[in-house]
Design an enzyme around this catalytic site. Structure first.
Site, PDB file in Angstrom:
ATOM      1  CG  PHE A 235     -21.554  17.140 -31.873  1.00 54.12           C
ATOM      2  CD1 PHE A 235     -22.203  18.160 -32.549  1.00 54.12           C
ATOM      3  CD2 PHE A 235     -20.176  16.982 -32.069  1.00 54.12           C
ATOM      4  CE1 PHE A 235     -21.491  19.018 -33.399  1.00 54.12           C
ATOM      5  CE2 PHE A 235     -19.469  17.827 -32.921  1.00 54.12           C
ATOM      6  CZ  PHE A 235     -20.130  18.843 -33.582  1.00 54.12           C
ATOM      7  CD  GLU A 236     -19.789  10.064 -33.839  1.00 50.08           C
ATOM      8  OE1 GLU A 236     -20.502   9.655 -34.777  1.00 50.08           O
ATOM      9  OE2 GLU A 236     -19.030   9.324 -33.215  1.00 50.08           O
ATOM     10  CB  ILE A 237     -18.551  17.073 -37.612  1.00 50.40           C
ATOM     11  CG1 ILE A 237     -19.767  17.895 -37.152  1.00 50.40           C
ATOM     12  CG2 ILE A 237     -18.230  17.363 -39.086  1.00 50.40           C
ATOM     13  CD1 ILE A 237     -19.563  19.413 -37.234  1.00 50.40           C
TER      14      ILE A 237
END
Ligand code: GDP
Ligand code: MN
Length: 348
Positions: A235-237
């Site tokens: 998960f990365e934003i």
């Protein structure tokens, strides 16, 4: 007359359906997924959840990248699920192969040793290309050059709470460049010399290290040793312009030449995390407590019952990993002087 077998239509008076499209401007942002054709059903599950909980309200684009050509079925199914535009890219060979400075015999010997030691993905060539690609290339793919923000999504993830605001706009408005939901300790066997390579880089490029950094997240002795804490990068934003900046590119190039993507099994999670911790200011990294997330084997379920009820979460709070001894999130809160959410002690 109602046909037999047709359910009666009863107006739903209990809930307002959310608008198909949230009002307001959109950011220059996209989801991005690296996948194989064989990942089709696992990525479909992820897309469905991201759409239901977030993207049906925002209709952001989705870029799919693959070292092979996507087949028609993959394209058809994923396009039907995504509410925004979908784009499909093939990774150029140079970004998914051994660089000429890598000694392939040495790399092969390492894979044999790691296989014997039963290190996860230790004998895999493709996993190493994947980690190197996610570390140094996905943000430079021609399809990604149009965008400023990305949200990485992997197959078989789950989202457990509604996301009712634009997370990309949140990042921009609050001057964030990188974000996470789960953090943990890396297997030391996969990165024995990563920290030495980082120290060589910081010695050669002190200009890239920012003053108010998160070294204390990575090290308990002011940088001498790495404690193996990292943000989980499935998960990365984040901000693509940061990854495309000279600082990050110098960092990646320096690590790449050190050879550890092939002579060890460096993961993109510690690589991204160390970069974020040293080359971004502390206040440019964000922890999304309100994004409830699962990727095997860990869950982030928001601490605080009112958050979970407001956001219609369906995760079991007992599964929350944040305050477990193997999580680094406690340390993240401490080094940032943040108050831990109410009820966290009960989850330790
Ligand atoms: P894990 O989460 O570390 O167990 O690794 P995954 O198997 O989930 O792989 C990470 C990401 O890279 C996922 O989005 C996969 O779909 C993708 N991926 C892994 N290996 C390959 C590969 O050989 N080719 C392509 N195109 N994608 C891959
Ligand atoms: Mn995965």
């Amino acid at each position: 007359d109602v046909q037999p077998g047709t359910p009666p239509i009863t107006p739903n008076t209990q809930h307002e359906l959310p608008p198909a499209t949230a009002p307001g401007e959109r950011m220059n942002a996209t989801f991005v997924t690296l996948a194989r054709n064989s990942d089709i059903w696992e990525i479909s599950r992820s897309i469905r959840q991201v759409e239901d909980r977030f993207n049906r309200k925002f209709n952001y684009d989705w870029v799919f990248l693959n070292d092979d050509d996507f087949n028609d079925e993959f394209i058809k199914v994923t396009t039907s699920l995504v509410s925004g535009k979908t784009k499909y890219g093939k990774i150029p060979k140079e970004h998914w192969s051994f660089p000429e400075f890598i000694d392939q015999d040495r790399a092969a010997r390492v894979r044999e040793e790691m296989k014997e030691k039963k290190i996860i993905y230790g004998d895999s060539i493709s996993y190493r290309h994947m980690c190197r690609y996610e570390s140094g290339f996905f943000f430079r793919h021609p399809l990604m050059l149009d965008y400023e923000w990305y949200w990485r999504v992997e197959p078989s993830i789950e989202l457990f709470c509604d996301i009712n605001y634009d997370t990309f706009k949140f990042m921009a408005d609050n001057k964030k460049k990188y974000s996470f939901v789960l953090s943990l300790y890396e297997y030391v066997e996969t990165i024995p010399t990563l920290w030495d390579a980082v120290k060589n880089f910081t010695a050669a490029h002190p200009e890239h290290i920012v003053k108010d950094n998160s070294m204390a997240f990575l090290s308990d002795d002011d940088g001498k040793n790495y404690n193996h804490c990292h943000f989980w990068s499935n998960f990365e934003i984040g901000n693509l312009n940061w990854l495309r900046s000279p600082a990050y590119i110098d960092y990646f190039t320096s690590l790449d030449h050190a050879g550890g993507f092939f002579y060890e099994r460096w993961g993109d999670a510690p690589v991204h995390s160390i970069a974020a911790a040293l080359m971004l200011r502390k206040d440019e990294i964000h922890f999304f407590n309100d994004i409830a997330y699962y990727h095997v084997p860990f869950t982030h379920c928001p601490t605080g019952e009112s958050t979970r009820l407001n956001l219609k979460c369906h995760c079991n709070p007992k599964d929350n990993f944040d305050w477990n001894g193997y999580s680094c999130t406690n340390r993240y809160f401490d080094i940032n002087g943040m108050t831990k959410p109410e009820g966290y002690e009960k989850e330790q």
